[in-house]
Design an enzyme around this catalytic site. Structure first.
Site, mmCIF file in Angstrom:
data_model
loop_
_atom_site.group_PDB
_atom_site.id
_atom_site.type_symbol
_atom_site.label_atom_id
_atom_site.label_comp_id
_atom_site.label_asym_id
_atom_site.label_seq_id
_atom_site.Cartn_x
_atom_site.Cartn_y
_atom_site.Cartn_z
ATOM 1 N NE ARG A 199 -23.576 -26.819 37.804
ATOM 2 C CZ ARG A 199 -24.004 -25.657 38.545
ATOM 3 N NH1 ARG A 199 -23.868 -24.403 37.953
ATOM 4 N NH2 ARG A 199 -24.429 -25.661 39.610
ATOM 5 C CG ASP A 497 -25.741 -23.052 43.950
ATOM 6 O OD1 ASP A 497 -25.361 -21.644 43.982
ATOM 7 O OD2 ASP A 497 -25.946 -23.398 42.808
#
Length: 635
Positions: A199, A497
């Site tokens: 990512r 996160d």
């Protein structure tokens, strides 16, 4: 010398010469012109946001007769599937479970840091999204450590293999105690099982180490894409593996078109056929949900699927409707994937991927994140695992071809849901065609009755403060829970996160600035159902929750952080919530304070950011500590 030179700060080009290879630097120089274009698109984002706030306008569907900017495609053609999409490659056909997490640890020697990759590739996950964005700390040179560790693992460097052999022993030891059997029979062979996915950081973020010829911070998307692909594409292809990325935070089909051009330009430079690099797109932004088929079409042969995240999407809805006094999210625990606008969002995604292109190709739908970690009391773990499996079953039955887990221990707990179903994927499962009515648009911001209470506020504040603190310590992915549950083994830590910290502050901003009414009485604060969530109440709860963190054990809140990053985290959270103008990205305030432990400096930087955003409608995204050495060469 390239006509588009770049500069790298300090002596990082020497220290990370295995990452900043000549081939990677050459590709970066060639792609540098995209930096200005990305910055222009990000300015357009802010202009759209500002216009909607001022005009109090909701996001709408595109005009079907218009052309998708950056392409020659008509919007209606995209919706009808009149475009060339991607064939799903062999190693993406079955992605029942994708793990997520960074490939590096903060301030750790390589032998320790690279263990993250070993856990991932030995986990038994069908794919692993190695994160360069929301879960990867950015202190120091972590983004480069992340790239280095991935390169070593993909190339099967002896240093990685030595670590992997040891990690396999430890993982089997845990599996035997928890599952009753080992999960790894041949560790060397197991390393080949998991599809490697990366990512990149979103278009809205800047790299901390590279500037272009004009001294402008390089878009992190360009840097992440280039370093990962250039350093690893040959090894991946030699191993018979696809080159796969996740693209985050895309808001429009125009942004997707720019990504498509960026990918194609890199492929051309590397003499790869167009479409060699495959991408999933995380649907994390409300605006993207209005343009799903258009985004698919704009990415063309690169696009393989969508992922339905939760936290980022909630924040994007809150941000898009910051002007609407009637739109107030409830307690975060209530906003599950079956809640109002989340349910409608997920439904549009599954219908979009199962609309065929003109060649009959469908796309993949990867379900959302399972944040649980099976560590706690026997009763707590059992309850949480039951909930996790039920969530996976719901997504599988809804049509998802797989889902995410945030910890390797969850792979063999959740994966049997798809294994038992027995299908590699659900490509082409029949769903109604997407429609574009006013009712469809309204559904994407649909609220439903749910609690808004003091317990919810405490949880929001506690986890948001802890997350900001963890970020400052270099842990953008951290196992957290509200302070009132410290020491309670029945309440499990959840892997959080960036997005989860952001949405908690975003909801509190709504409650304060839109005058949320509490739905329940609270004895400790003396509030009653129907009372307004006020600034005085916020400050009272904030002080109490902060005090709990100061008094927490080192296990839950590092003692060293209590006089360094925790006070800064409180200052950032307070500024975000109290700001009259809703700040678009929590990560901006965190990023400008990376590697800073001085509260006074933090206050100055926060004030500068808020003033700049309020007065100029501009974000500060560059590394404020960027320095170049006198011996540095311009590339």
């Amino acid at each position: 010398m390239s006509s588009h030179p770049i500069s790298i700060r300090n002596d990082l080009q020497v220290i990370y010469q295995d990452v900043y290879t000549p081939e990677a630097l050459q590709a970066l120089a060639i792609l540098t012109p995209f930096n200005q274009r990305i910055k222009a698109l990000m300015d357009q984002r802010m202009q759209r946001r500002n216009w909607r706030q001022q005009q109090q306008q909701r996001i709408t569907f595109l005009d079907p007769d218009s052309t998708i900017p950056g392409t020659g495609l008509l919007v209606q053609d995209a919706r009808d599937g009149k475009f060339d999409g991607a064939v799903i490659l062999a190693d993406l056909q079955r992605q029942w479970i994708q793990g997520t997490g960074p490939a590096a640890k903060p301030n750790a020697p390589l032998e320790n840091s690279i263990r993250n990759v070993a856990y991932a590739l030995l986990s038994g996950a069908d794919g692993w999204m190695f994160d360069g964005e929301d879960a990867l700390g950015q202190v120091g040179t972590m983004s480069l450590d992340n790239q280095r560790n991935l390169k070593l693992a993909i190339h099967k460097d002896p240093r990685f293999l030595t670590v992997a052999e040891q990690v396999a022993i430890e993982m089997n030891r845990w599996a035997e105690s928890f599952l009753g059997h080992p999960t790894i029979t041949d560790w060397a062979e197991q390393l080949n099982f998991t599809t490697k996915i990366f990512r990149a950081r979103g278009l809205h973020l800047d790299d901390r180490h590279i500037r272009d010829a004009k001294g402008i911070a390089m878009a992190a998307s360009i840097v992440d894409l280039t370093l990962y692909v250039v350093n690893n594409y040959q090894a991946l292809q030699k191993a018979g593996s696809s080159i796969v990325l996740y693209l985050p935070k895309i808001q429009t089909a125009e942004e997707a078109a720019l990504w498509n051009e960026l990918l194609s330009s890199l492929e051309k430079h590397l003499d790869l056929s167009v479409g060699t690099i495959k991408v999933y797109v995380l649907v994390e932004q409300l605006e993207a949900t209005y343009q799903l088929m258009e985004i698919r079409a704009a990415l063309g042969r690169h696009f393989v699927g969508y992922n339905t995240g939760r936290w980022d999407y909630i924040n994007s809805v809150a941000d898009a409707l910051a002007w609407d006094k009637t739109f107030i999210n409830p307690n975060i625990e209530a906003i599950t994937m079956t809640y109002g606008y989340m349910r409608n969002y997920e439904d549009r995604v599954r219908r979009a991927v199962n609309t065929p292109d003109q060649n009959g190709n469908f796309a993949l739908w990867q379900g959302g994140m399972e944040p649980n970690i099976p560590v706690g009391s026997e009763a707590g773990v059992a309850a949480s695992m039951t909930k996790a499996i039920a969530g996976a079953q719901r997504e599988q039955q809804a049509g998802a071809s797989g889902k995410w887990v945030a910890h390797w221990k969850m792979v063999h707990i959740v994966r049997p849901v798809w294994e038992n179903a027995g299908e590699a994927n659900q490509l082409g499962r029949l769903f109604p065609q997407l429609t574009y009515t006013q009712a469809d648009a309204a559904g994407l911001t649909q609220l439903e009755p749910a609690p808004t209470d003091i317990r919810g506020a405490r949880n929001l504040l506690s986890v948001a403060l802890q997350y900001g603190n963890a970020f400052g310590q270099g842990m953008q992915a951290a196992a957290l829970k509200p302070a009132d549950f410290f020491g309670n083994e029945d309440i499990l830590y959840l892997m959080e996160d960036m997005a989860t910290g952001e949405i908690r502050l975003s909801i509190l901003w709504e409650w304060l600035h839109k005058g949320a009414l509490l739905t329940e009485a609270d004895e400790e604060t003396g509030t009653r159902a129907g009372d307004t969530f006020s600034e005085a109440l916020l400050n009272r709860i904030l002080d109490q929750e902060y005090e709990k963190l100061l008094n927490a054990d080192n296990k839950d809140v590092f003692d060293l952080s209590k006089t360094t990053t925790l006070p800064i985290a409180k200052e950032i959270a307070t500024a975000y919530i109290l700001s009259q103008e809703k700040i678009p990205w929590f990560i901006d305030l965190l990023n400008i304070n990376l590697n800073n432990m001085d509260l006074d400096v933090a206050k100055q930087r926060i004030r500068m950011y808020v003033d700049t955003f309020t007065n100029e409608r501009k974000r500060i995204t560059e590394n404020l500590d960027f320095r170049t050495s006198v011996t540095e060469e311009v590339l």
